[in-house]
Design a protein around this motif. Sequence first.
Motif, PDB file in Angstrom:
ATOM      1  N   ARG A  28      26.596  37.044 -24.881  1.00 38.06           N
ATOM      2  CA  ARG A  28      25.368  36.214 -25.534  1.00 38.06           C
ATOM      3  C   ARG A  28      25.507  35.965 -26.954  1.00 38.06           C
ATOM      4  N   GLN A  29      25.456  37.372 -27.619  1.00 36.73           N
ATOM      5  CA  GLN A  29      25.385  37.377 -28.834  1.00 36.73           C
ATOM      6  C   GLN A  29      26.470  36.591 -29.625  1.00 36.73           C
ATOM      7  N   ARG A  30      27.741  36.867 -29.061  1.00 37.36           N
ATOM      8  CA  ARG A  30      28.744  36.295 -29.846  1.00 37.36           C
ATOM      9  C   ARG A  30      28.790  34.717 -29.857  1.00 37.36           C
ATOM     10  N   LEU A  31      28.152  34.181 -28.653  1.00 35.18           N
ATOM     11  CA  LEU A  31      28.151  32.682 -28.276  1.00 35.18           C
ATOM     12  C   LEU A  31      26.988  32.202 -29.375  1.00 35.18           C
ATOM     13  N   LEU A  32      25.893  32.854 -29.576  1.00 37.12           N
ATOM     14  CA  LEU A  32      24.941  32.277 -30.587  1.00 37.12           C
ATOM     15  C   LEU A  32      25.438  32.614 -31.960  1.00 37.12           C
ATOM     16  N   GLU A  33      26.171  33.524 -32.332  1.00 36.00           N
ATOM     17  CA  GLU A  33      26.813  33.694 -33.843  1.00 36.00           C
ATOM     18  C   GLU A  33      27.967  32.489 -33.673  1.00 36.00           C
ATOM     19  N   ALA A  34      28.482  32.549 -32.796  1.00 35.50           N
ATOM     20  CA  ALA A  34      29.548  31.368 -32.909  1.00 35.50           C
ATOM     21  C   ALA A  34      28.881  30.078 -33.140  1.00 35.50           C
ATOM     22  N   ALA A  35      27.857  29.829 -32.375  1.00 41.69           N
ATOM     23  CA  ALA A  35      27.234  28.429 -32.507  1.00 41.69           C
ATOM     24  C   ALA A  35      26.453  28.283 -33.761  1.00 41.69           C
ATOM     25  N   VAL A  36      26.049  29.188 -34.414  1.00 38.88           N
ATOM     26  CA  VAL A  36      25.469  29.117 -35.950  1.00 38.88           C
ATOM     27  C   VAL A  36      26.793  28.790 -37.005  1.00 38.88           C
ATOM     28  N   ALA A  37      27.650  29.438 -36.575  1.00 38.53           N
ATOM     29  CA  ALA A  37      28.902  29.243 -37.482  1.00 38.53           C
ATOM     30  C   ALA A  37      29.410  27.848 -37.242  1.00 38.53           C
ATOM     31  N   CYS A  38      29.760  27.359 -36.037  1.00 40.59           N
ATOM     32  CA  CYS A  38      29.870  26.091 -35.954  1.00 40.59           C
ATOM     33  C   CYS A  38      29.297  25.168 -36.489  1.00 40.59           C
ATOM     34  N   LEU A  39      27.746  25.197 -36.243  1.00 35.74           N
ATOM     35  CA  LEU A  39      26.942  24.354 -36.944  1.00 35.74           C
ATOM     36  C   LEU A  39      27.062  24.290 -38.527  1.00 35.74           C
ATOM     37  N   ALA A  40      27.062  25.304 -39.181  1.00 35.03           N
ATOM     38  CA  ALA A  40      27.537  25.559 -40.447  1.00 35.03           C
ATOM     39  C   ALA A  40      28.533  24.721 -41.154  1.00 35.03           C
ATOM     40  N   GLU A  41      29.738  25.220 -40.275  1.00 38.38           N
ATOM     41  CA  GLU A  41      31.281  24.541 -40.819  1.00 38.38           C
ATOM     42  C   GLU A  41      31.328  23.001 -40.176  1.00 38.38           C
ATOM     43  N   HIS A  42      30.828  22.625 -38.973  1.00 37.48           N
ATOM     44  CA  HIS A  42      31.179  21.482 -38.451  1.00 37.48           C
ATOM     45  C   HIS A  42      30.117  20.513 -38.157  1.00 37.48           C
ATOM     46  N   HIS A  66      25.951  31.552 -19.203  1.00 34.82           N
ATOM     47  CA  HIS A  66      24.926  31.993 -20.360  1.00 34.82           C
ATOM     48  C   HIS A  66      23.804  30.800 -20.500  1.00 34.82           C
ATOM     49  N   PHE A  67      24.417  29.899 -20.850  1.00 35.29           N
ATOM     50  CA  PHE A  67      23.716  28.352 -21.443  1.00 35.29           C
ATOM     51  C   PHE A  67      24.374  27.171 -20.639  1.00 35.29           C
ATOM     52  N   PRO A  68      23.981  26.695 -19.504  1.00 34.82           N
ATOM     53  CA  PRO A  68      24.456  25.862 -18.704  1.00 34.82           C
ATOM     54  C   PRO A  68      24.704  24.319 -19.427  1.00 34.82           C
ATOM     55  N   THR A  69      23.697  24.032 -20.471  1.00 35.73           N
ATOM     56  CA  THR A  69      23.919  22.906 -21.172  1.00 35.73           C
ATOM     57  C   THR A  69      24.132  23.216 -22.765  1.00 35.73           C
ATOM     58  N   ARG A  70      24.459  22.063 -23.288  1.00 38.21           N
ATOM     59  CA  ARG A  70      24.649  22.374 -24.935  1.00 38.21           C
ATOM     60  C   ARG A  70      23.274  22.371 -25.332  1.00 38.21           C
ATOM     61  N   GLU A  71      22.437  21.848 -25.024  1.00 35.92           N
ATOM     62  CA  GLU A  71      20.850  22.008 -25.339  1.00 35.92           C
ATOM     63  C   GLU A  71      20.424  23.126 -25.144  1.00 35.92           C
ATOM     64  N   ASP A  72      20.664  24.023 -23.951  1.00 37.98           N
ATOM     65  CA  ASP A  72      20.325  25.448 -23.729  1.00 37.98           C
ATOM     66  C   ASP A  72      20.986  26.218 -24.853  1.00 37.98           C
ATOM     67  N   LEU A  73      22.058  25.941 -25.000  1.00 36.07           N
ATOM     68  CA  LEU A  73      22.867  26.752 -26.213  1.00 36.07           C
ATOM     69  C   LEU A  73      22.270  26.306 -27.629  1.00 36.07           C
ATOM     70  N   PHE A  74      22.043  25.496 -27.966  1.00 35.36           N
ATOM     71  CA  PHE A  74      21.555  25.262 -29.487  1.00 35.36           C
ATOM     72  C   PHE A  74      20.120  25.295 -29.499  1.00 35.36           C
ATOM     73  N   THR A  75      19.296  25.488 -28.154  1.00 36.55           N
ATOM     74  CA  THR A  75      17.950  25.754 -28.525  1.00 36.55           C
ATOM     75  C   THR A  75      17.977  27.290 -28.731  1.00 36.55           C
ATOM     76  N   ALA A  76      18.659  27.924 -28.011  1.00 41.60           N
ATOM     77  CA  ALA A  76      18.794  29.401 -28.323  1.00 41.60           C
ATOM     78  C   ALA A  76      19.215  29.624 -29.862  1.00 41.60           C
ATOM     79  N   ALA A  77      20.208  28.955 -30.125  1.00 41.29           N
ATOM     80  CA  ALA A  77      20.718  29.081 -31.249  1.00 41.29           C
ATOM     81  C   ALA A  77      19.511  29.000 -32.457  1.00 41.29           C
ATOM     82  N   VAL A  78      18.791  27.779 -32.232  1.00 40.68           N
ATOM     83  CA  VAL A  78      17.760  27.846 -32.993  1.00 40.68           C
ATOM     84  C   VAL A  78      16.723  28.823 -33.296  1.00 40.68           C
ATOM     85  N   GLU A  79      16.475  29.702 -32.147  1.00 37.48           N
ATOM     86  CA  GLU A  79      15.520  30.584 -31.912  1.00 37.48           C
ATOM     87  C   GLU A  79      16.314  32.014 -32.954  1.00 37.48           C
ATOM     88  N   TYR A  80      17.582  32.073 -32.614  1.00 37.76           N
ATOM     89  CA  TYR A  80      18.457  33.053 -33.093  1.00 37.76           C
ATOM     90  C   TYR A  80      18.451  32.959 -34.746  1.00 37.76           C
TER      91      TYR A  80
END
Length: 212
Positions: A28-42, A66-80
């Motif tokens: 889960r931590q790797r996914l959140l870190e990857a989501a943040v990095a992807c947002l910053a780069e892409h 861990h995150f059934p939808t894209r919105e779930d993933l990036f909502t968690a990324a917002v919190e992270y």
Amino acid sequence: MGGVSTVDRAERDRAERVPKQDRSRATRQRLLEAAVACLAEHGWAGSTVSVVAERAGVSRGAAQHHFPTREDLFTAAVEYVAEERSTALRALFPEGAAGDRHAVVAALVDLYTGPLFRAALHLWVAASNEDQLRPRVTELESRVGRETHRIAVDLLAADESVPGARETVQGLLDMARGLGLANLLTDDAARRKRVVEQWAGLLEQALGGVRD
């Protein structure tokens, strides 16, 4: 005889379960870190679940566990991102800034031009068009904004009972945010250095002597 007792079985099950939980948290931590990095780069458009999963080194199925939808993933990324920004703020001067306002201005500007703020900017843009993200981003940004202001006041030793002091600190944070926006397009480190020097001098004039 020779069988496994209930207690032994429970201990074995617990020993197997804990590492699995640890692995799950790590994934889960790797996914959140990857989501943040992807947002910053892409940016938002280029940050799909598949792209994030690939960057995190996990399967798309594992990501969706861990995150059934894209919105779930990036909502968690917002919190992270919000929590990481708060942590970074609190860690700027763990023993206080000792009245060095220039160092405080430089540190705040560095924070606003760094990868965490870049990711936050992309989240803001995404939230402006995504109804599921907007309330969460708005709520967390409000919280981070209040905390940033409070920490800046403390580090700058600003007396907010003095007329204009609060607005001066907020102006500094707005300026730093603007530099963060400009940094999305070009690396303007040389100009930033001059702006930091100017703002440090302005703060000394506007805020007066450092409080005890």
